[in-house]
Design an enzyme around this catalytic site. Structure first.
Site, PDB file in Angstrom:
ATOM      1  N   TYR A 112       0.826  -1.205   0.000  1.00  0.00           N
ATOM      2  CA  TYR A 112       0.000   0.000   0.000  1.00  0.00           C
ATOM      3  C   TYR A 112       0.861   1.255   0.000  1.00  0.00           C
ATOM      4  CZ  TYR A 112      -2.938   3.756   1.895  1.00  0.00           C
ATOM      5  OH  TYR A 112      -3.576   4.945   2.087  1.00  0.00           O
ATOM      6  N   GLU A 200      -3.957   7.403  -3.509  1.00  0.00           N
ATOM      7  CA  GLU A 200      -3.757   6.083  -2.908  1.00  0.00           C
ATOM      8  C   GLU A 200      -3.487   5.047  -3.975  1.00  0.00           C
ATOM      9  OE1 GLU A 200      -7.332   5.406  -0.564  1.00  0.00           O
ATOM     10  OE2 GLU A 200      -6.063   4.947   1.151  1.00  0.00           O
TER      11      GLU A 200
END
Ligand code: GDP
Ligand code: MN
Length: 392
Positions: A112, A200
């Site tokens: 991530y 993101e």
């Protein structure tokens, strides 16, 4: 302002951040053509992805990994037009009107990466975690220490040593570190150049052949900066937004739809919040937040009425105005005219204070229409709640 994944990936591509090749499709024919092209280019795996302004698509059935053209067709058919429900759409879901047909990746690890504006430190923060994929919210909640953070000094920007630190924390192979640094520097540059508030990459993957790829990408832009990004403004997809909010934005009204039954028309954001609170306190629920602004004119008031009335949940309208720049008599005349013109049948409750309030009250009383006027905010809120319970 939100954009779609395929648009976000288009931006990343310009910053040399690796993303899978793919095509956006709005029809099954286009989806089919795109899938055919990917298979005939030698891809063994193709991914069909719903494009909506919400995450959690994988879990909701909006992402399908397929190995044949037939399966790609079946996946496109199943996803395009579906009402996709994810934890971010609410129970009503969001209708899928676009697909992204993409080359499949052989995933080794799902990591991530995220960049956000951190208000507490007044800095941009770059985040990384080994626990990427579909459970990142759970990770952030239960084990926040597994999300590594680098705060960025505004004057000097994101530094390569910070990117290296994050890359090592991700447990990347030594051969991947330089790639990861270039990847992160590219993301940061894209973030700053586009005036983003959030970026993101989840998952940020390593592939079986040790490459790094942005498999998913979410970007939000700062609305207040859009005036200097004409090209980005064009990425707005109105079909993804609440139709009443889109309508309100055309008239420069600050409107947010909520799910109660009492419509509010208020001048000033602070008073609008207080109005919503007092409705709640009186036992009701606000149908919206609406700030008509300080200098609202006749036309603005009519527009505002139109928007409030097109919400079928609205059972009463509570107008709470403090006349400063906007004089109460002007507002009152605007309300009378709009109510007559639009033939409003719903109870209207007003609480008026400020400049020319007496003239305003007289205009309402002489209008021949059935307004209810509360002398205090609480009294008006009680009237509004009672009127809303009385039905439309
Ligand atoms: P989200 O659920 O809305 O965040 O959608 P994502 O784009 O993140 O996709 C969800 C999940 O689908 C990912 O975490 C992957 O596990 C899987 N996925 C997406 N693309 C591929 C792919 O190319 N290959 C494989 N094997 N899995 C994929
Ligand atoms: Mn994702």
């Amino acid at each position: 302002m939100k954009i779609h994944e395929y648009q976000a990936k288009e931006i990343l591509r310009k910053y040399n951040v690796p993303v899978p090749g793919g095509e956006m499709a709005t029809t099954l024919e286009q989806a089919d053509t795109a899938a055919k092209a990917l298979f005939s280019a030698g891809n063994k795996v193709v991914v069909v992805k719903a494009q909506i302004h919400a995450g959690g698509r994988g879990k909701g059935g909006g992402v399908k990994v397929v190995k044949t053209l037939e399966d790609a067709q079946a996946a496109s058919k199943a996803i395009l037009g579906m009402q996709l429900v994810t934890h971010q759409t609410g129970p009503q879901g969001q209708k899928v009107q676009r697909l992204l047909i993409e080359e499949g990746s052989a995933i080794d690890r799902e990591l991530y990466l995220g960049i956000v504006l951190d208000r507490a430190s007044a800095k941009i923060v770059f985040m990384a975690s080994q626990s990427g994929g579909m459970e990142i919210e759970e990770v952030a909640h239960a084990t926040p220490e597994l999300i590594y953070k680098e705060y960025i000094e505004p004057a000097i920007g994101f530094q390569p040593y910070q990117a290296r630190k994050l890359a090592f924390k991700l447990g990347l192979k030594t051969t991947q570190i330089n790639q990861a640094v270039a990847f992160m520097m590219g993301l940061y540059k894209a973030f700053v150049d586009t005036d983003s508030t959030l970026m993101e990459i989840n998952p940020f993957i390593t592939t079986k052949d040790d490459k790094l790829v942005a498999l998913d990408c979410k970007i939000n832009f700062d609305d207040n900066a859009m005036f200097r990004h004409k090209d980005l403004k064009e990425l707005r997809d109105l079909a993804e937004e609440d139709p009443l909010e889109v309508e309100a934005s055309k008239f420069a009204l600050n409107y947010i739809k909520l799910d109660g039954s009492i419509a509010c028309m208020v001048n000033g954001a602070g008073l609008a919040m207080a109005t919503m609170d007092i409705i709640e306190y009186a036992g009701g629920k606000a149908a919206n937040f609406l700030d008509v602004g300080g200098g609202a004119n006749q036309e603005q008031i009519e527009n505002a009425f139109g928007i409030l009335l097109s919400d079928p949940n609205v059972k009463a309208i509570f107008i709470n105005i403090f006349g400063g720049i906007l004089r109460v008599d002007v507002l009152a005349q605007g309300v009378v005219n709009a109510a007559k013109k639009l033939n409003v049948q719903i109870p209207i409750i007003l609480r008026l204070e400020g400049t020319n309030v007496e003239e305003g009250r007289k205009i309402l009383a002489d209008s021949g229409l059935n307004f209810q006027v509360g002398t205090t905010m609480k009294e008006a809120a009680d009237l509004a709640v009672a009127a809303a319970k009385g039905g439309r």
